[in-house]
Design an enzyme around this catalytic site. Structure first.
Site, mmCIF file in Angstrom:
data_model
loop_
_atom_site.group_PDB
_atom_site.id
_atom_site.type_symbol
_atom_site.label_atom_id
_atom_site.label_comp_id
_atom_site.label_asym_id
_atom_site.label_seq_id
_atom_site.Cartn_x
_atom_site.Cartn_y
_atom_site.Cartn_z
ATOM 1 N N ASP A 127 0.840 -1.197 0.000
ATOM 2 C CA ASP A 127 0.000 0.000 0.000
ATOM 3 C C ASP A 127 0.879 1.252 0.000
ATOM 4 O OD1 ASP A 127 -2.283 1.407 -0.073
ATOM 5 O OD2 ASP A 127 -2.826 1.117 2.025
ATOM 6 N N TYR A 235 8.175 -4.923 -8.642
ATOM 7 C CA TYR A 235 7.267 -6.024 -8.950
ATOM 8 C C TYR A 235 6.904 -6.155 -10.432
ATOM 9 C CZ TYR A 235 3.976 -2.160 -8.112
ATOM 10 O OH TYR A 235 3.346 -0.958 -8.112
ATOM 11 N N LYS A 323 -8.680 -7.563 -2.587
ATOM 12 C CA LYS A 323 -8.564 -6.554 -1.532
ATOM 13 C C LYS A 323 -9.064 -7.108 -0.203
ATOM 14 C CE LYS A 323 -7.864 -2.479 -2.395
ATOM 15 N NZ LYS A 323 -8.157 -1.381 -3.210
ATOM 16 N N CYS A 417 -24.908 26.923 18.632
ATOM 17 C CA CYS A 417 -23.539 26.591 18.235
ATOM 18 C C CYS A 417 -22.692 26.348 19.485
ATOM 19 C CB CYS A 417 -22.947 27.737 17.401
ATOM 20 S SG CYS A 417 -21.189 27.519 17.093
ATOM 21 N N CYS A 435 -24.274 26.655 11.981
ATOM 22 C CA CYS A 435 -24.226 27.848 12.824
ATOM 23 C C CYS A 435 -24.385 29.049 11.902
ATOM 24 C CB CYS A 435 -22.889 27.908 13.565
ATOM 25 S SG CYS A 435 -22.487 29.553 14.190
ATOM 26 N N CYS A 440 -18.647 33.761 13.932
ATOM 27 C CA CYS A 440 -18.324 32.655 14.855
ATOM 28 C C CYS A 440 -16.820 32.349 14.764
ATOM 29 C CB CYS A 440 -19.135 31.424 14.470
ATOM 30 S SG CYS A 440 -18.631 29.919 15.302
#
Ligand code: IVH
Length: 675
Positions: A127, A235, A323, A417, A435, A440
């Site tokens: 990976d 590979y 997988k 909020c 909100c 804010c």
């Protein structure tokens, strides 16, 4: 996050509409994955989109277009690196997720190869990031990323710092030209250490080792790459001047002989049942490897049989990946927090008892939105199953209701909020709570973090902890305020002694000349991500033009839909936003247009593309012009060097003839750009 499938028939949408949606969605995820190295959905979710698109296109072949993601290998090259054209295309791979899908693959192989016997090779699917190393006379000359499969980024300087990659191959029998393909990866321990250091420094952590490897290879400073402890496994091969053997396993042995690292767990398997056994075995053993694998790759060993099987446009028919299912873990929800996003959206987040999952310690999981929270009915004190689908952000997938403490109460969506206490509202679709307070500070913090982020203005040293202090001290209340900060002001803040303050100011200063699309993206306009920002920047050319653009004009741009057009217009109609932008310019922010590559085959040439092309869309042709260092223009003048005329070319072709501008065919164009 998507959950379940919407029934599009019921909603009266046509296949055409859905196809368009899927294409747009896939392109967006390609960009997040390949260009920004920050995917937001798992490979499995991506595959589901791709499979749905492929099936719909099969049902409606008349709707297949040259620019559909199914018709090409996805991805594109990155800004900041020279590009390399791969002598042999780097294809992708089809995926399977269970034993039966592997058996179906084997059936297809058997059908094509007939009674001829064949053997498989089973390899861990590392990976990391695919890379192509080109050796000439045994010396490493270029290293390139996969990019779109045909053209990748030249990352030679960075790859040279990877100790596992030999700079000179061993022995006298090395072919004159040898392209080796393999995976650059980051060992799990280095990944954990890197994230620990980043968290300490208040920098964003990498979601997984693959992103960390990709991010480390795409740094502009090889010294930093060198510190990242990357490694490599070979590979496959690309161009080779002489054959290395008749079997894949034989070739891998030769590569080993040249001192290239080949994974030690590669095995041959006589039939598909043996393949399945090996795959299941590795699913169990994978945590012990020291590097992450997300599955196994199954390949036909004999190279002549591979030739027979061939490839579709996207992937070879002689190999497939298996997988592994996402890893899961169990934990307890200690509390549920509500976070304010940059556009005011409130997101519930579960704080978990720390648990190990796929190589990292997970302490938090997003619950996405209140609909999702209600659907799962997650409560404080609950035992939950979390999953890292494709090792991305962990998410809660299940609540163990039978283990719920008697006192646990349903979580109530906030009516105010949590940051500023002002009123909240549900959005039109009724999924998100927002909100409504434009001042804010919670929103401001997220907007500034995003603005300074790597995918946007990329302001180094301006991390979350510093942003919090700047807001708390009232030093910054919009983007423009960042450019007014002085070294003295910053030096007065916590942990900002010594050179730190000067570094911050220098980094902010350096961001003044970022590319225009980065600034557009950094503004955080709703629905406008990095890719859309690039399109807007390319098409409109300047901030002034973007600010003045009418909705219709924006909608006329390919890939800019009505929702985005509306959002952009609204943003720039707001006097507050305009004032901040004007201030940015007054403070010396000078966004740059994308630099043109000077050394390409079309360097310095201006080309107009017109009419319908057979093998690509106009946009792809224009992209190819740019990749070759040329300039794509939309109007023909005496300054135009060539007009690429496709089918049904009209007035532009006439104009070219009138002005005596050279007209070229698609074939000539391909020859020019492919070289
Ligand atoms: S063979 C035609 N072998 O998986 C494909 N790929 O999902 C040739 N990968 O792009 C690649 N381990 O980055 C191959 N042992 C392995 C691999 C491997 C990891 C990656 C590679 C590829 C991706 C496809």
């Amino acid at each position: 996050m998507r959950r379940g499938r919407i029934n599009w028939e019921d909603m009266g949408k046509t296949a055409e509409k859905r196809i368009e949606q899927l294409r747009a969605e896939i392109r967006r995820h390609d960009h997040l994955y390949y260009v920004q190295s920050s995917p937001v959905i798992s490979d499995r979710q991506y595959d589901a989109l791709f499979t749905e698109l492929k099936a719909l296109e099969q049902e409606h072949p008349d709707l297949v277009t040259a620019d559909s993601p199914t018709q090409r290998v996805s991805g594109r090259a990155l800004e900041g690196f020279a590009t390399v054209r791969h002598a042999v295309a780097m294809l992708s791979m089809d995926n399977t997720y269970n034993a039966d899908e592997l058996r179906a693959f084997d059936e297809r192989v058997r059908k094509q190869l007939g009674d001829e016997g064949y053997e498989y090779v089973v390899e861990p699917k590392i990976d990391g990031l695919a890379i192509s190393l080109r050796y000439e006379q045994g010396r490493l000359v270029t290293a390139a990323t996969r990019g779109d499969g045909r053209v990748g980024d030249d990352v030679t300087a960075n790859v040279r710092t990877i100790k596992a990659v030999p700079l000179v191959l061993l022995g006298d029998a090395v072919p004159a030209v040898l392209e080796v393909r393999g995976e650059v990866y980051m060992p799990t321990s280095s990944f954990a250490e890197l994230n620990r250091l980043r968290a300490e420094a208040g920098e964003a952590c990498f979601a997984n080792p693959r992103n960390a490897a990709a991010g480390s290879l795409k740094l502009l400073d090889p010294k930093v790459t060198a510190s990242r402890n990357l490694s490599f496994f070979a590979y496959a091969m690309g161009e080779v001047s002489e054959s290395l053997g008749r079997w894949h396993t034989e070739c891998l042995d030769r590569l080993k002989g040249f001192a290239l690292p080949v994974n030690p767990h590669i095995r041959r398997a006589g039939d598909i049942e043996k393949v399945i056994e090996i795959c299941l075995d590795w699913d169990e053993k994978r945590p012990d490897l020291g590097y992450q694998i997300d599955g196994m790759v199954i390949k036909i060993d004999r190279l002549d049989q591979r030739e027979l099987l061939g490839a579709t446009g996207r992937a070879p028919r002689w190999c497939i990946s298996y997988k592994f299912a996402a890893e899961q873990a169990e934990s307890i929800v200690e509390s549920i927090d509500v976070q304010v996003g940059k556009s005011g959206i409130l997101t519930p987040v579960a704080n978990l008892r720390p648990v190990e999952l796929a190589g990292t310690t997970v302490k938090r999981a997003s619950l996405h939105n209140f609909d999702e929270l209600n659907r799962l009915d997650v409560r404080e004190g609950d035992t939950v199953i979390i999953e890292k689908a494709g090792e991305i952000i962990p998410q809660v997938v299940e609540v163990r209701k039978e283990q719920r403490p008697a006192a646990a109460v349903a979580f109530k969506a906030p009516s105010h909020c949590p940051n500023c206490g002002s009123a909240v509202a549900k959005d039109e679709a009724g999924v998100y709570i927002r909100c409504l307070n434009p001042d804010c500070t919670g929103q401001l913090r997220e907007r500034l973090r995003y603005f300074a982020g790597r995918g946007q203005m990329d302001i180094e040293h301006l991390g979350p902890a510093l942003i919090d202090q700047l807001i708390a001290k009232g030093l910054v209340s919009n983007f423009a305020d960042l450019y007014k900060l002085t070294v003295e002001q910053i030096a007065g803040l916590e942990r900002m002694a010594g050179k730190s303050a000067a570094n911050v100011v220098a980094a902010i200063e350096a961001s003044k000349t970022r590319l225009l699309w980065r600034l557009i993206a950094g503004l955080g306009i709703r629905h406008v991500g990095g890719q859309s920002a690039q399109i807007l920047s390319e098409r409109l050319g300047s901030l002034d033009a973007l600010m003045a653009a009418e909705k219709d004009q924006l909608e006329d741009i390919d890939q800019i839909g009505p929702i985005m057009a509306k959002s952009v217009c609204e943003y720039f109609r707001d006097p507050k936003n305009r004032a901040v932008i004007e201030e940015l310019i007054a403070l010396g922010v000078r966004p740059q247009q994308q630099a043109v590559e000077r050394s390409g085959k079309l360097a310095g040439k201006t080309i107009v593309v017109t009419g319908t092309l057979a093998t690509m869309t106009r946009q792809q042709a224009e992209q190819a012009v740019k990749q070759a260092g040329g300039k794509a223009s939309s109007s023909v003048s005496k300054k135009t060097d060539f007009v690429l005329a496709g089918d049904k070319a009209g007035s532009k072709l006439a104009k070219a003839k009138e002005l005596g501008v050279r007209v070229i065919s698609e074939e000539e164009f391909l020859a020019m750009t492919r070289g």
